[in-house]
Design a protein around this motif. Structure first.
Motif, mmCIF file in Angstrom:
data_model
loop_
_atom_site.group_PDB
_atom_site.id
_atom_site.type_symbol
_atom_site.label_atom_id
_atom_site.label_comp_id
_atom_site.label_asym_id
_atom_site.label_seq_id
_atom_site.Cartn_x
_atom_site.Cartn_y
_atom_site.Cartn_z
ATOM 1 N N ALA A 53 24.797 -4.825 3.027
ATOM 2 C CA ALA A 53 25.879 -4.672 4.008
ATOM 3 C C ALA A 53 25.341 -4.771 5.429
ATOM 4 O O ALA A 53 25.961 -5.400 6.304
ATOM 5 C CB ALA A 53 26.591 -3.335 3.797
ATOM 6 N N ALA A 54 24.178 -4.165 5.672
ATOM 7 C CA ALA A 54 23.573 -4.221 7.000
ATOM 8 C C ALA A 54 23.188 -5.655 7.362
ATOM 9 O O ALA A 54 23.358 -6.092 8.512
ATOM 10 C CB ALA A 54 22.355 -3.314 7.053
ATOM 11 N N ARG A 55 22.684 -6.418 6.389
ATOM 12 C CA ARG A 55 22.286 -7.811 6.662
ATOM 13 C C ARG A 55 23.500 -8.718 6.849
ATOM 14 O O ARG A 55 23.449 -9.683 7.608
ATOM 15 C CB ARG A 55 21.380 -8.311 5.542
ATOM 16 N N LEU A 56 24.595 -8.413 6.164
ATOM 17 C CA LEU A 56 25.825 -9.163 6.391
ATOM 18 C C LEU A 56 26.352 -8.908 7.804
ATOM 19 O O LEU A 56 26.874 -9.820 8.455
ATOM 20 C CB LEU A 56 26.889 -8.779 5.356
ATOM 21 N N GLU A 57 26.220 -7.676 8.264
ATOM 22 C CA GLU A 57 26.611 -7.374 9.651
ATOM 23 C C GLU A 57 25.781 -8.204 10.620
ATOM 24 O O GLU A 57 26.312 -8.808 11.564
ATOM 25 C CB GLU A 57 26.435 -5.873 9.924
ATOM 26 N N ALA A 58 24.465 -8.276 10.390
ATOM 27 C CA ALA A 58 23.581 -9.045 11.274
ATOM 28 C C ALA A 58 23.877 -10.538 11.199
ATOM 29 O O ALA A 58 23.683 -11.264 12.182
ATOM 30 C CB ALA A 58 22.130 -8.765 10.916
ATOM 31 N N ALA A 59 24.347 -11.029 10.040
ATOM 32 C CA ALA A 59 24.635 -12.459 9.874
ATOM 33 C C ALA A 59 25.726 -12.934 10.824
ATOM 34 O O ALA A 59 25.759 -14.113 11.202
ATOM 35 C CB ALA A 59 25.042 -12.741 8.430
ATOM 36 N N ASN A 60 26.625 -12.029 11.229
ATOM 37 C CA ASN A 60 27.689 -12.412 12.166
ATOM 38 C C ASN A 60 27.133 -13.011 13.453
ATOM 39 O O ASN A 60 27.761 -13.894 14.051
ATOM 40 C CB ASN A 60 28.549 -11.188 12.516
ATOM 41 N N LYS A 61 25.971 -12.534 13.877
ATOM 42 C CA LYS A 61 25.367 -13.023 15.124
ATOM 43 C C LYS A 61 25.096 -14.519 15.052
ATOM 44 O O LYS A 61 25.306 -15.255 16.024
ATOM 45 C CB LYS A 61 24.080 -12.254 15.403
ATOM 46 N N VAL A 62 24.618 -14.984 13.887
ATOM 47 C CA VAL A 62 24.324 -16.405 13.695
ATOM 48 C C VAL A 62 25.607 -17.195 13.449
ATOM 49 O O VAL A 62 25.792 -18.302 13.973
ATOM 50 C CB VAL A 62 23.344 -16.594 12.525
ATOM 51 N N LEU A 63 26.492 -16.632 12.663
ATOM 52 C CA LEU A 63 27.693 -17.353 12.242
ATOM 53 C C LEU A 63 28.754 -17.437 13.338
ATOM 54 O O LEU A 63 29.615 -18.317 13.305
ATOM 55 C CB LEU A 63 28.304 -16.667 11.012
ATOM 56 N N GLY A 64 28.712 -16.506 14.284
ATOM 57 C CA GLY A 64 29.746 -16.458 15.310
ATOM 58 C C GLY A 64 30.963 -15.666 14.900
ATOM 59 O O GLY A 64 31.938 -15.572 15.647
ATOM 60 N N THR A 65 30.945 -15.083 13.718
ATOM 61 C CA THR A 65 32.060 -14.274 13.223
ATOM 62 C C THR A 65 31.921 -12.830 13.695
ATOM 63 O O THR A 65 30.881 -12.422 14.213
ATOM 64 C CB THR A 65 32.097 -14.309 11.689
#
Length: 417
Positions: free
Chosen positions: A304-316
């Motif tokens: 869950a924490a890594r999915l939160e961080a993924a938003n930074k790359v994805l723009g979501t």
């Protein structure tokens, strides 16, 4: 424990008679006696000695009689129990005494055996009241502590229950986890004045917590700007995945409104990013005997924490796993792709959940068609995403995929650092 009894009576010999009749229990420290000659003296004694537990009072006394004393005690809302002892044993006096809060009523001349039995009965009543007040105080302290983590409904249930039998012990269980974080928070801390930062964070965390509690979620951690939320813990929530998605969407709406409101005040508050995943986790109170620290650990939490961080790359702003999306009733969202998260070798399908209006929008259908071409390896995925970006420039996820394609990437699998 010694019970302190105040005897209020103007008879000169009663003092010695009471001490004589109860000498054994006084010696055993079961009871202790104090004496007053009328109601006024009794009120002074009660004020000076708040530990007095029980009052035995005559009715007919100078200056202030026993019934007037009862009225004063009733006005003061005191919890002290009172036994009325009087030669005036008619029903009117008994009714008046009881209406003013007397626990029992005895007639004169005093039968000391009856008095002792009545005192014992009253002491048992006092002990029950003390135990009830003790339990209430413990429940209030527990509720105050639990309210930091749980919604009011859950906190009340846990405060009145046996914690060891209601999910507080450390154990494995399936949970949904929400992680939130704020972009640029470190820079904000360095630049903002302490009073502004304090107001910002208190309002932000308070508002986010209110949203979580509205969905009956559990706030497991607040670390600076980051908030960790659990569903299906400590109690059972069969719809925990749906609750988590609904909560994430409401958190996003509230955080965006908060950010824009503070922007009008000249404060640049970052965007809140949210990651959501579900699976088994080790959940419970990890605070030992001295602290209460209800939280969760395990791979589900890390994901869950890594999915939160993924938003930074994805723009979501919100990124949820396929596990969550698949378990949510009538999930509304669009696919992001198969993410290989930091430290992982296997991909995880991720989605961006959408509010109902956004899900029904024509641009969402355009995105879904373009994504299907991307997933199928269709070369027309590039013009499909290009067309979407040209008409909807504020869609960062479409722009992310277009950039990938223009840089030679293919398919929906992507490595995120």
């Amino acid at each position: 424990m010694t019970v302190t009894i105040l005897v209020v009576d103007d008879e000169p010999d009663l003092h010695e008679l009471v001490l004589q009749k109860f000498h054994k229990r006084i010696r055993e420290r079961a009871v202790a006696f104090m004496f007053a000659h009328d109601g006024i003296e009794a009120l002074r004694s009660i004020e000076a000695h708040p530990h007095i537990d029980l009052i035995v009072a005559d009715i007919n006394m100078p200056r202030m009689d026993g019934l007037s004393l009862l009225e004063k005690l009733q006005e003061a809302d005191t919890t002290k129990s009172t036994i009325i002892v009087s030669a005036y044993g008619d029903m009117n006096n008994i009714r008046t005494a009881m209406n003013r809060g007397a626990f029992d009523f005895l007639t004169k001349p005093i039968n000391f055996s009856d008095l002792e039995i009545t005192i014992d009965k009253t002491i048992r009543h006092i002990e029950r009241l003390r135990e009830a007040r003790r339990r209430q105080a413990e429940a209030e302290r527990a509720h105050a502590s639990l309210s930091r983590y749980f919604s009011p409904q859950i906190a009340s249930r846990l405060a009145s229950a046996n914690a060891e039998s209601d999910g507080m012990e450390v154990h494995w269980r399936d949970v949904a986890v929400i992680f939130t974080d704020i972009t640029g928070f470190t820079s904000l801390v360095e630049a903002a004045q302490p009073d502004v930062l304090s107001e910002l964070l208190n309002e932000y965390v308070g508002g986010m917590t209110d949203v979580v509690f509205a969905h009956e979620g559990t706030v497991a951690k607040v670390i600076g700007d980051a908030v960790q939320v659990l569903f299906n813990a400590p109690g059972e929530q069969p719809d925990f995945a749906s609750r988590a998605v609904a909560c994430a969407l409401d958190l996003d709406s509230w955080a965006e409104e908060f950010r824009l409101r503070w922007k009008t005040k000249g404060v640049s508050f970052g965007t809140t990013r949210i990651g959501v995943h579900a699976g088994p986790a080790l959940v419970g109170n990890f605070g030992g005997r001295r602290f209460f620290d209800y939280t969760a650990y395990g791979d589900t939490i890390n994901t869950a924490a890594r999915l939160e961080a993924a938003n930074k790359v994805l723009g979501t702003r919100i990124c949820v796993s396929a596990t969550i999306a698949g378990a949510t009733h009538e999930f509304r969202g669009r696919p992001i792709g198969d993410l290989i998260l930091r430290g992982r070798s296997e991909p995880l399908r991720a989605f961006e959940p959408l509010q109902a209006a956004a899900f029904r929008a024509a641009t969402t259908m355009q995105y879904s068609a373009a994504f299907a071409k991307l997933e199928a390896g269709d070369a027309t995925a590039i013009p499909a995403f290009a067309g979407l970006v040209s008409t909807n420039a504020d869609d960062p996820l479409a722009g992310f995929h277009l950039k990938r394609l223009l840089n030679g990437a293919r398919g929906v699998r992507m490595q995120l650092e």
